[in-house]
Design a protein around this motif. Structure first.
Motif, PDB file in Angstrom:
ATOM      1  N   ASN A   1      18.135  23.298  -2.020  1.00 44.48           N
ATOM      2  CA  ASN A   1      18.729  21.998  -1.705  1.00 44.48           C
ATOM      3  C   ASN A   1      17.695  20.972  -1.249  1.00 44.48           C
ATOM      4  O   ASN A   1      18.057  19.882  -0.809  1.00 44.48           O
ATOM      5  N   LEU A   2      16.405  21.313  -1.344  1.00 41.86           N
ATOM      6  CA  LEU A   2      15.364  20.403  -0.872  1.00 41.86           C
ATOM      7  C   LEU A   2      15.410  19.069  -1.606  1.00 41.86           C
ATOM      8  O   LEU A   2      15.324  18.001  -0.986  1.00 41.86           O
ATOM      9  N   GLU A   3      15.539  19.107  -2.921  1.00 42.90           N
ATOM     10  CA  GLU A   3      15.566  17.867  -3.702  1.00 42.90           C
ATOM     11  C   GLU A   3      16.734  16.980  -3.280  1.00 42.90           C
ATOM     12  O   GLU A   3      16.578  15.768  -3.084  1.00 42.90           O
ATOM     13  N   GLN A   4      17.897  17.575  -3.121  1.00 41.94           N
ATOM     14  CA  GLN A   4      19.077  16.819  -2.700  1.00 41.94           C
ATOM     15  C   GLN A   4      18.879  16.229  -1.311  1.00 41.94           C
ATOM     16  O   GLN A   4      19.214  15.063  -1.064  1.00 41.94           O
ATOM     17  N   HIS A   5      18.311  17.014  -0.406  1.00 41.61           N
ATOM     18  CA  HIS A   5      18.084  16.537   0.957  1.00 41.61           C
ATOM     19  C   HIS A   5      17.108  15.363   0.974  1.00 41.61           C
ATOM     20  O   HIS A   5      17.346  14.351   1.643  1.00 41.61           O
ATOM     21  N   CYS A   6      16.011  15.490   0.228  1.00 43.01           N
ATOM     22  CA  CYS A   6      15.001  14.426   0.207  1.00 43.01           C
ATOM     23  C   CYS A   6      15.572  13.131  -0.357  1.00 43.01           C
ATOM     24  O   CYS A   6      15.206  12.034   0.087  1.00 43.01           O
ATOM     25  N   SER A   7      16.462  13.247  -1.312  1.00 41.73           N
ATOM     26  CA  SER A   7      17.074  12.063  -1.906  1.00 41.73           C
ATOM     27  C   SER A   7      18.072  11.420  -0.947  1.00 41.73           C
ATOM     28  O   SER A   7      18.079  10.196  -0.763  1.00 41.73           O
ATOM     29  N   GLU A   8      18.909  12.243  -0.314  1.00 42.97           N
ATOM     30  CA  GLU A   8      19.953  11.721   0.564  1.00 42.97           C
ATOM     31  C   GLU A   8      19.387  11.096   1.837  1.00 42.97           C
ATOM     32  O   GLU A   8      19.933  10.122   2.360  1.00 42.97           O
ATOM     33  N   PHE A   9      18.294  11.649   2.345  1.00 37.24           N
ATOM     34  CA  PHE A   9      17.748  11.189   3.625  1.00 37.24           C
ATOM     35  C   PHE A   9      16.416  10.463   3.450  1.00 37.24           C
ATOM     36  O   PHE A   9      15.585  10.452   4.358  1.00 37.24           O
TER      37      PHE A   9
END
Length: 277
Positions: A206-214
């Motif tokens: 989920n790193l990619e999703q986290h970096c995009s969201e935050f």
């Protein structure tokens, strides 16, 4: 009255594993915390107005019944949802996809079957007195370790796997000698901390999703370090928005660590400066 002593549920099996043990630990922990207030609400609602029974007296039986009920509902949730979606075209009645909302529905349904006459009164269900009693009983159960968190996590892991099987667990099966290397190096579900220093933890996949969201939060933290002087807090936020606006290639959101994000920021700042001169 002290809570009765009883078997609080299964314990994780120890020993050698053939299947990768990692799952979404953050989601599992969150759901495990959610189970205790749910049990407290059931115990309060089914004993309110009863002179002979108190929440602590029924807690053991209610826990077993609640766990059995929500587990059975979770086991058939996927198939029931598919059948219902095929039978109905009403999008407003679609089943939720969030696992916490799903389990919450199960627990509400179970709770409604246990409420006595007073418990069905809408005024009681919305009252501060009820909420206070639930909070007090939660604290009592926590103090006596009536249902320890690690035992609830076992139940939560099963529920998550049942209602969202493709998203919560690593299904990889390996030889014992390869398990440690897999869990440490390549498992997509291995837990990790945010590389930019925020308080989040999540599965590695989920790193990619986290970096995009935050992204904006990460930029704000980084810009505080890069520009220690010359910017107010609001100025840093505006600057972060400006950087994202000029990031036509989306390189900011693609950065996975502080060094790469710093390089992208400096390149964008140089570009903005050249464009304005």
């Amino acid at each position: 009255m002290e809570l009765p002593v009883a078997d609080p549920g299964p314990v994780r099996a120890e020993g050698l594993l053939l299947q990768c043990p990692y799952c979404d630990s953050e989601a599992m922990h969150k759901l495990a915390q959610f189970l205790l207030p749910g049990l407290a609400a059931v115990c309060i609602d089914c004993t309110t107005g009863d002179l002979f029974r108190k929440p602590s007296v029924v807690a053991v039986d209610m826990r077993k019944e609640m766990v059995d009920y929500v587990t059975q509902r979770s086991e058939t949730f996927i198939s029931d949802s598919l059948i219902e979606s095929e039978a109905s075209q009403d999008q407003e009645n679609e089943m939720p996809v969030d696992p916490f909302e799903i389990v919450s529905i199960f627990m509400d349904d179970f709770s409604s079957t246990k409420r006595n006459i007073i418990g069905h009164v809408s005024g009681w269900l919305m009252s501060d007195s009820r909420e206070d009693k639930i909070d007090d009983f939660v604290q009592e159960m926590e103090m006596t370790r009536f249902w320890p968190l690690e035992r609830r996590e076992v139940i939560a892991e099963v529920l998550l796997k049942n209602v969202e099987p493709e998203n919560q667990n690593c299904e990889k099966r390996l030889l014992r000698r390869d398990m440690d290397r897999h869990c440490v190096t390549v498992c997509p579900m291995r837990p990790m901390k945010c590389p930019f220093g925020c308080d989040s933890s999540f599965p590695e996949r989920n790193l990619e999703q986290h970096c995009s969201e935050f992204l904006q939060a990460h930029l704000h933290k980084l810009l505080k370090v890069i520009h220690k002087k010359g910017f107010t807090d609001e100025g840093l936020k505006d600057h972060a928005l400006l950087l994202e606006k000029h990031d036509n290639d989306g390189k900011l959101a693609k950065s996975r660590d502080v060094r790469s994000l710093t390089n992208v920021v400096k390149n964008l700042e140089a570009k903005i400066k050249d464009d304005s001169s």
